[in-house]
Design a protein around this motif. Structure first.
Motif, PDB file in Angstrom:
ATOM      1  N   LYS A 259       0.839  -1.199   0.000  1.00 46.90           N
ATOM      2  CA  LYS A 259       0.000   0.000   0.000  1.00 46.90           C
ATOM      3  C   LYS A 259       0.874   1.249   0.000  1.00 46.90           C
ATOM      4  CE  LYS A 259      -3.667   2.274   2.565  1.00 46.90           C
ATOM      5  NZ  LYS A 259      -4.507   2.229   3.754  1.00 46.90           N
ATOM      6  N   ASP A 260       1.923   1.267   0.822  1.00 43.21           N
ATOM      7  CA  ASP A 260       2.848   2.402   0.842  1.00 43.21           C
ATOM      8  C   ASP A 260       3.476   2.626  -0.530  1.00 43.21           C
ATOM      9  OD1 ASP A 260       2.386   2.811   3.504  1.00 43.21           O
ATOM     10  OD2 ASP A 260       4.310   1.994   4.195  1.00 43.21           O
ATOM     11  N   PHE A 261       3.920   1.531  -1.154  1.00 43.99           N
ATOM     12  CA  PHE A 261       4.591   1.642  -2.449  1.00 43.99           C
ATOM     13  C   PHE A 261       3.620   2.112  -3.527  1.00 43.99           C
ATOM     14  CE2 PHE A 261       6.574  -0.265  -6.302  1.00 43.99           C
ATOM     15  CZ  PHE A 261       7.715   0.517  -6.288  1.00 43.99           C
ATOM     16  N   ARG A 262       2.367   1.622  -3.486  1.00 48.25           N
ATOM     17  CA  ARG A 262       1.364   2.061  -4.468  1.00 48.25           C
ATOM     18  C   ARG A 262       1.117   3.555  -4.343  1.00 48.25           C
ATOM     19  NH1 ARG A 262      -3.951   3.213  -4.329  1.00 48.25           N
ATOM     20  NH2 ARG A 262      -4.174   2.476  -2.207  1.00 48.25           N
ATOM     21  N   LEU A 263       0.906   4.026  -3.132  1.00 45.16           N
ATOM     22  CA  LEU A 263       0.676   5.451  -2.929  1.00 45.16           C
ATOM     23  C   LEU A 263       1.892   6.281  -3.319  1.00 45.16           C
ATOM     24  CD1 LEU A 263      -1.232   5.334   0.463  1.00 45.16           C
ATOM     25  CD2 LEU A 263      -2.178   5.831  -1.786  1.00 45.16           C
ATOM     26  N   TRP A 264       3.072   5.812  -2.960  1.00 49.17           N
ATOM     27  CA  TRP A 264       4.295   6.538  -3.294  1.00 49.17           C
ATOM     28  C   TRP A 264       4.493   6.600  -4.798  1.00 49.17           C
ATOM     29  CZ3 TRP A 264       8.991   5.659  -5.631  1.00 49.17           C
ATOM     30  CH2 TRP A 264       9.993   6.589  -5.373  1.00 49.17           C
ATOM     31  N   LEU A 265       4.281   5.484  -5.489  1.00 47.82           N
ATOM     32  CA  LEU A 265       4.445   5.476  -6.947  1.00 47.82           C
ATOM     33  C   LEU A 265       3.444   6.392  -7.634  1.00 47.82           C
ATOM     34  CD1 LEU A 265       5.201   1.896  -8.277  1.00 47.82           C
ATOM     35  CD2 LEU A 265       6.561   3.932  -8.524  1.00 47.82           C
ATOM     36  N   GLU A 266       2.198   6.386  -7.175  1.00 53.90           N
ATOM     37  CA  GLU A 266       1.190   7.244  -7.790  1.00 53.90           C
ATOM     38  C   GLU A 266       1.550   8.711  -7.610  1.00 53.90           C
ATOM     39  OE1 GLU A 266      -2.556   6.030  -6.201  1.00 53.90           O
ATOM     40  OE2 GLU A 266      -2.690   4.297  -7.531  1.00 53.90           O
ATOM     41  N   VAL A 267       2.018   9.093  -6.427  1.00 55.84           N
ATOM     42  CA  VAL A 267       2.391  10.481  -6.192  1.00 55.84           C
ATOM     43  C   VAL A 267       3.622  10.851  -7.006  1.00 55.84           C
ATOM     44  CG1 VAL A 267       3.279  12.064  -4.432  1.00 55.84           C
ATOM     45  CG2 VAL A 267       1.318  10.617  -3.936  1.00 55.84           C
TER      46      VAL A 267
ATOM     47  N   VAL B  48      11.212   4.779   0.877  1.00 60.03           N
ATOM     48  CA  VAL B  48      11.607   4.225   2.160  1.00 60.03           C
ATOM     49  C   VAL B  48      10.330   3.867   2.906  1.00 60.03           C
ATOM     50  CG1 VAL B  48      12.784   4.663   4.339  1.00 60.03           C
ATOM     51  CG2 VAL B  48      13.670   5.649   2.237  1.00 60.03           C
ATOM     52  N   SER B  49      10.263   2.622   3.359  1.00 59.04           N
ATOM     53  CA  SER B  49       9.113   2.175   4.131  1.00 59.04           C
ATOM     54  C   SER B  49       9.602   1.203   5.200  1.00 59.04           C
ATOM     55  CB  SER B  49       8.093   1.478   3.230  1.00 59.04           C
ATOM     56  OG  SER B  49       7.063   0.903   3.997  1.00 59.04           O
ATOM     57  N   ARG B  50       9.054   1.341   6.381  1.00 61.08           N
ATOM     58  CA  ARG B  50       9.442   0.408   7.435  1.00 61.08           C
ATOM     59  C   ARG B  50       8.773  -0.941   7.249  1.00 61.08           C
ATOM     60  NH1 ARG B  50       6.318   2.216  12.902  1.00 61.08           N
ATOM     61  NH2 ARG B  50       4.215   2.058  12.068  1.00 61.08           N
ATOM     62  N   PHE B  51       7.799  -1.029   6.349  1.00 64.84           N
ATOM     63  CA  PHE B  51       7.062  -2.265   6.132  1.00 64.84           C
ATOM     64  C   PHE B  51       7.634  -3.109   4.995  1.00 64.84           C
ATOM     65  CE2 PHE B  51       3.792   0.698   7.799  1.00 64.84           C
ATOM     66  CZ  PHE B  51       3.649   0.109   9.038  1.00 64.84           C
ATOM     67  N   ALA B  52       8.251  -2.479   4.010  1.00 66.00           N
ATOM     68  CA  ALA B  52       8.750  -3.206   2.834  1.00 66.00           C
ATOM     69  C   ALA B  52      10.257  -3.379   2.929  1.00 66.00           C
ATOM     70  CB  ALA B  52       8.384  -2.455   1.561  1.00 66.00           C
ATOM     71  N   ASP B  53      10.700  -4.626   2.886  1.00 62.10           N
ATOM     72  CA  ASP B  53      12.133  -4.910   2.887  1.00 62.10           C
ATOM     73  C   ASP B  53      12.707  -4.858   1.472  1.00 62.10           C
ATOM     74  OD1 ASP B  53      12.173  -5.254   5.605  1.00 62.10           O
ATOM     75  OD2 ASP B  53      12.038  -7.433   5.522  1.00 62.10           O
TER      76      ASP B  53
END
Length: 181
Positions: free
Chosen positions: A52-60, A149-154
């Motif tokens: 979810k973090d990566f999807r939002l980050w990529l869209e922005v 950078v996300s604390r959830f995605a390695d």
């Protein structure tokens, strides 16, 4: 101890009904040619949060990159945005709202499919113009202005093509992918 059930809990003992087992093991078939990203996290829930973090980050990031190149104004005008706004962020938000009003999850650029295996979530790229390996090199490579950078995605792994785990399908995919080289 009269009246106690055996370990199965259904009064039939430990053996479950074979029809129940088939229903649990059957899943909907995965279509060939899926493209997207594998997001690996320390736990299953973290992998989903990382997707979810990566999807939002990529869209922005993709919207900001499009706005900086001048495509953002054309995109918001083509989507029928009601008001013309001078800032690229506001124009991107107006365009996103117009997209969400037109359709549901199928109209999104990136869609979180869910868990594909232990600690790994899949984020599907639905737009044909989005090639995951080029997006990763553009937004996550060493030349990227702002890194994800996300604390959830390695890990974030691009998937440009996929196929069923059959020899014929895998051979065809390998021929197609390795032909230009």
């Amino acid at each position: 101890m009269v009246g106690k059930r055996k370990h199965g809990g259904d009064g039939r003992g430990c053996r479950a009904n074979s029809k129940d087992k088939k229903a649990k093991t059957e899943q909907e078939p995965v279509p060939d040619g899926e493209r997207g990203f594998l997001i690996v996290g320390p736990r299953c829930q973290d992998a989903l949060r990382g997707a979810k973090d990566f999807r939002l980050w990529l869209e922005v990031e993709a919207d900001l990159a499009a706005a900086q190149s001048g495509d953002g104004a054309e995109k918001s005008a083509s989507l029928g945005a009601a008001a013309v706004v001078s800032t690229p962020v506001a124009a991107g938000l107006d365009a996103e709202l117009a997209e969400l009003r037109e359709g549901g999850p199928q109209s999104r650029r990136l869609l979180c499919v869910g868990m594909v295996c232990k600690r790994t979530a899949f984020l599907r790229a639905q737009d044909e113009r989005d090639v995951p390996s080029s997006m990763v090199s553009r937004f996550l490579g060493p030349a990227a202005e702002k890194r994800f950078v996300s604390r959830f995605a390695d890990q974030v792994l691009p998937v440009d093509a996929s196929c069923k785990p059959r020899l014929e399908a895998f051979s065809a995919l390998a021929r197609e992918a390795l032909a230009p080289h």
